[in-house]
Design a protein around this motif. Structure first.
Motif, PDB file in Angstrom:
ATOM      1  N   GLN A 278       2.845 -15.611   2.882  1.00  0.00           N
ATOM      2  CA  GLN A 278       3.041 -17.058   2.964  1.00  0.00           C
ATOM      3  C   GLN A 278       1.704 -17.765   2.724  1.00  0.00           C
ATOM      4  OE1 GLN A 278       5.744 -18.823   3.444  1.00  0.00           O
ATOM      5  NE2 GLN A 278       7.286 -17.386   4.175  1.00  0.00           N
ATOM      6  N   GLN A 279       1.767 -18.920   2.081  1.00  0.00           N
ATOM      7  CA  GLN A 279       0.557 -19.684   1.806  1.00  0.00           C
ATOM      8  C   GLN A 279       0.311 -20.709   2.902  1.00  0.00           C
ATOM      9  OE1 GLN A 279       0.840 -21.352  -2.146  1.00  0.00           O
ATOM     10  NE2 GLN A 279      -0.231 -19.591  -3.007  1.00  0.00           N
ATOM     11  N   THR A 280      -0.965 -20.968   3.163  1.00  0.00           N
ATOM     12  CA  THR A 280      -1.335 -22.017   4.110  1.00  0.00           C
ATOM     13  C   THR A 280      -1.036 -23.377   3.480  1.00  0.00           C
ATOM     14  OG1 THR A 280      -3.118 -20.631   4.957  1.00  0.00           O
ATOM     15  CG2 THR A 280      -3.229 -22.988   5.446  1.00  0.00           C
ATOM     16  N   PRO A 281      -0.324 -24.272   4.182  1.00  0.00           N
ATOM     17  CA  PRO A 281      -0.047 -25.589   3.600  1.00  0.00           C
ATOM     18  C   PRO A 281      -1.328 -26.386   3.389  1.00  0.00           C
ATOM     19  CG  PRO A 281       0.643 -25.506   5.909  1.00  0.00           C
ATOM     20  CD  PRO A 281       0.284 -24.112   5.517  1.00  0.00           C
ATOM     21  N   GLU A 282      -1.296 -27.279   2.407  1.00  0.00           N
ATOM     22  CA  GLU A 282      -2.498 -28.037   2.059  1.00  0.00           C
ATOM     23  C   GLU A 282      -3.018 -28.849   3.237  1.00  0.00           C
ATOM     24  OE1 GLU A 282      -4.069 -31.324  -1.242  1.00  0.00           O
ATOM     25  OE2 GLU A 282      -1.936 -30.854  -1.074  1.00  0.00           O
ATOM     26  N   TRP A 283      -2.106 -29.433   4.016  1.00  0.00           N
ATOM     27  CA  TRP A 283      -2.558 -30.263   5.129  1.00  0.00           C
ATOM     28  C   TRP A 283      -3.340 -29.438   6.155  1.00  0.00           C
ATOM     29  CZ3 TRP A 283      -1.331 -28.992  10.051  1.00  0.00           C
ATOM     30  CH2 TRP A 283      -0.164 -28.243  10.291  1.00  0.00           C
ATOM     31  N   LEU A 284      -2.956 -28.167   6.334  1.00  0.00           N
ATOM     32  CA  LEU A 284      -3.645 -27.335   7.314  1.00  0.00           C
ATOM     33  C   LEU A 284      -5.028 -26.927   6.812  1.00  0.00           C
ATOM     34  CD1 LEU A 284      -3.681 -25.961  10.003  1.00  0.00           C
ATOM     35  CD2 LEU A 284      -2.309 -24.094   9.061  1.00  0.00           C
ATOM     36  N   ASN A 285      -5.147 -26.618   5.522  1.00  0.00           N
ATOM     37  CA  ASN A 285      -6.474 -26.348   4.953  1.00  0.00           C
ATOM     38  C   ASN A 285      -7.397 -27.549   5.143  1.00  0.00           C
ATOM     39  OD1 ASN A 285      -6.390 -23.653   3.858  1.00  0.00           O
ATOM     40  ND2 ASN A 285      -5.004 -24.400   2.275  1.00  0.00           N
ATOM     41  N   LEU A 286      -6.873 -28.760   4.867  1.00  0.00           N
ATOM     42  CA  LEU A 286      -7.666 -29.969   5.012  1.00  0.00           C
ATOM     43  C   LEU A 286      -8.030 -30.213   6.469  1.00  0.00           C
ATOM     44  CD1 LEU A 286      -5.711 -32.268   2.545  1.00  0.00           C
ATOM     45  CD2 LEU A 286      -8.057 -31.468   2.261  1.00  0.00           C
ATOM     46  N   PHE A 287      -7.075 -29.954   7.356  1.00  0.00           N
ATOM     47  CA  PHE A 287      -7.331 -30.149   8.781  1.00  0.00           C
ATOM     48  C   PHE A 287      -8.456 -29.239   9.267  1.00  0.00           C
ATOM     49  CE2 PHE A 287      -6.680 -29.152  13.237  1.00  0.00           C
ATOM     50  CZ  PHE A 287      -6.545 -30.412  13.801  1.00  0.00           C
ATOM     51  N   VAL A 288      -8.415 -27.973   8.865  1.00  0.00           N
ATOM     52  CA  VAL A 288      -9.456 -27.038   9.279  1.00  0.00           C
ATOM     53  C   VAL A 288     -10.797 -27.435   8.668  1.00  0.00           C
ATOM     54  CG1 VAL A 288     -10.229 -24.640   9.199  1.00  0.00           C
ATOM     55  CG2 VAL A 288      -7.831 -25.152   9.669  1.00  0.00           C
ATOM     56  N   ASP A 289     -10.802 -27.877   7.408  1.00  0.00           N
ATOM     57  CA  ASP A 289     -12.037 -28.362   6.796  1.00  0.00           C
ATOM     58  C   ASP A 289     -12.613 -29.537   7.578  1.00  0.00           C
ATOM     59  OD1 ASP A 289     -11.940 -26.477   4.813  1.00  0.00           O
ATOM     60  OD2 ASP A 289     -11.077 -27.817   3.294  1.00  0.00           O
ATOM     61  N   ALA A 290     -11.712 -30.402   8.063  1.00  0.00           N
ATOM     62  CA  ALA A 290     -12.157 -31.620   8.743  1.00  0.00           C
ATOM     63  C   ALA A 290     -12.588 -31.368  10.180  1.00  0.00           C
ATOM     64  CB  ALA A 290     -11.032 -32.665   8.718  1.00  0.00           C
ATOM     65  N   HIS A 291     -11.903 -30.475  10.899  1.00  0.00           N
ATOM     66  CA  HIS A 291     -12.111 -30.379  12.341  1.00  0.00           C
ATOM     67  C   HIS A 291     -12.520 -29.000  12.841  1.00  0.00           C
ATOM     68  CE1 HIS A 291     -10.741 -34.459  13.049  1.00  0.00           C
ATOM     69  NE2 HIS A 291      -9.691 -34.229  12.300  1.00  0.00           N
ATOM     70  N   GLY A 292     -12.576 -28.010  11.958  1.00  0.00           N
ATOM     71  CA  GLY A 292     -13.093 -26.705  12.344  1.00  0.00           C
ATOM     72  C   GLY A 292     -12.254 -25.971  13.370  1.00  0.00           C
ATOM     73  N   THR A 293     -12.878 -24.995  14.009  1.00  0.00           N
ATOM     74  CA  THR A 293     -12.177 -24.138  14.964  1.00  0.00           C
ATOM     75  C   THR A 293     -11.719 -24.917  16.185  1.00  0.00           C
ATOM     76  OG1 THR A 293     -13.488 -22.235  14.234  1.00  0.00           O
ATOM     77  CG2 THR A 293     -12.380 -22.045  16.350  1.00  0.00           C
ATOM     78  N   LYS A 294     -12.531 -25.869  16.666  1.00  0.00           N
ATOM     79  CA  LYS A 294     -12.104 -26.686  17.805  1.00  0.00           C
ATOM     80  C   LYS A 294     -10.840 -27.465  17.447  1.00  0.00           C
ATOM     81  CE  LYS A 294     -15.485 -25.515  20.520  1.00  0.00           C
ATOM     82  NZ  LYS A 294     -16.520 -26.423  20.998  1.00  0.00           N
ATOM     83  N   GLY A 295     -10.734 -27.889  16.191  1.00  0.00           N
ATOM     84  CA  GLY A 295      -9.524 -28.566  15.748  1.00  0.00           C
ATOM     85  C   GLY A 295      -8.312 -27.653  15.780  1.00  0.00           C
TER      86      GLY A 295
END
Length: 270
Positions: free
Chosen positions: A3-20
């Protein structure tokens, strides 16, 4: 095929990191807090420690991903007891954010009021002011607290703490935030299907195993509530990965970070 990671989740992790990622796991759990409390007896509050004008940015992003135009937030010192009860027991399962950041002159808030909300309490357990016919209404939400410090020890024992300013990467770009808002503004990206909810429940069922592992790793120095709170958070990270497929390596990073958060609460013997 993986399964692929959805685009919104990639962006979320880029924006907020592990704490996010940790906050996202908690937020999804909070939307199903009734089911979790029925299974486990409790669901932890989330304290978000942040400073500066963008203190609520992480919570605002989670609200956006839930399809909300704004974060469901209250300042309890500005609420009457009756309005506070109505807000907490509103007909929604979306998390409620209590904002105690920079509230000079506000009426001091009695944090003990929140303690029953750690469990599946009713309006009557929280207040004697409930309207006729409402006393048996069950609390259906999770509580996030945006504050620099909680001095109430009983509430701290029911809370997982996340310092949103302690990130391991540079501040995210404005473009990433805007894309994230575009993706989340038109729909609820965090809504779970019945099969996804079953997977979440399955992972929550593994909480005791995570408690045992945390206690073993940390020399049995965790108070029982702290061990359970952070173990539930670990279970939710596993569920988040199962359901939405975190980017490579993020599940392990989040679990290690939660272990460190739990370690900070350990009762060191003298």
């Amino acid at each position: 095929m993986p399964q692929q990671t959805p685009e919104w989740l990639n962006l979320f992790v880029d924006a907020h990191g592990t704490k996010g990622v940790i906050a996202l796991a908690w937020w999804i759990g909070a939307r199903h807090a009734v089911e979790i409390r029925e299974l486990e007896g409790s669901f932890p509050f989330l304290q978000v420690v942040a400073h500066g004008p963008d203190a609520s940015t992480l919570l605002d992003t989670l609200s956006t991903l839930s399809g909300l135009p704004e974060t469901p937030m209250i300042r309890p010192g500005a609420c009457t007891p009756a309005s506070l009860d109505r807000t907490m027991f509103a007909d929604t399962s979306l998390p409620l954010v209590i904002n105690e950041v920079d509230s000079p002159g506000a009426t001091p808030f009695d944090w003990d009021v929140l303690k029953p909300l750690y469990n599946n309490c009713t309006v009557a357990a929280l207040s004697r002011r409930s309207a006729t016919g409402q006393a048996g209404k069950t609390f259906a939400r999770g509580i996030a607290i945006l504050t620099k410090e909680i001095e109430n020890s009983a509430l701290l024992a029911r809370t997982v703490l996340l310092n949103a300013d302690q990130v391991e990467q540079p501040r995210p770009s404005e473009r990433a935030f805007q894309l994230l808002k575009q993706l989340g503004s038109s729909s609820d990206a965090l809504s779970l299907s019945q099969s996804a909810l079953r997977q979440l429940v399955y992972r929550i069922g593994g909480t005791q195993g995570h408690i045992d592992t945390l206690q073993e790793d940390l020399g049995n120095l965790l108070a029982p509530r702290h061990a359970k709170n952070y173990a539930q958070l670990i279970a939710l990270v596993y569920a988040l990965d199962d359901i939405f497929h975190l980017p490579d390596g993020q599940r392990l990073k989040a679990i290690f970070a939660i272990r460190d958060l739990a370690d900070a609460t350990a009762e060191v013997p003298f």
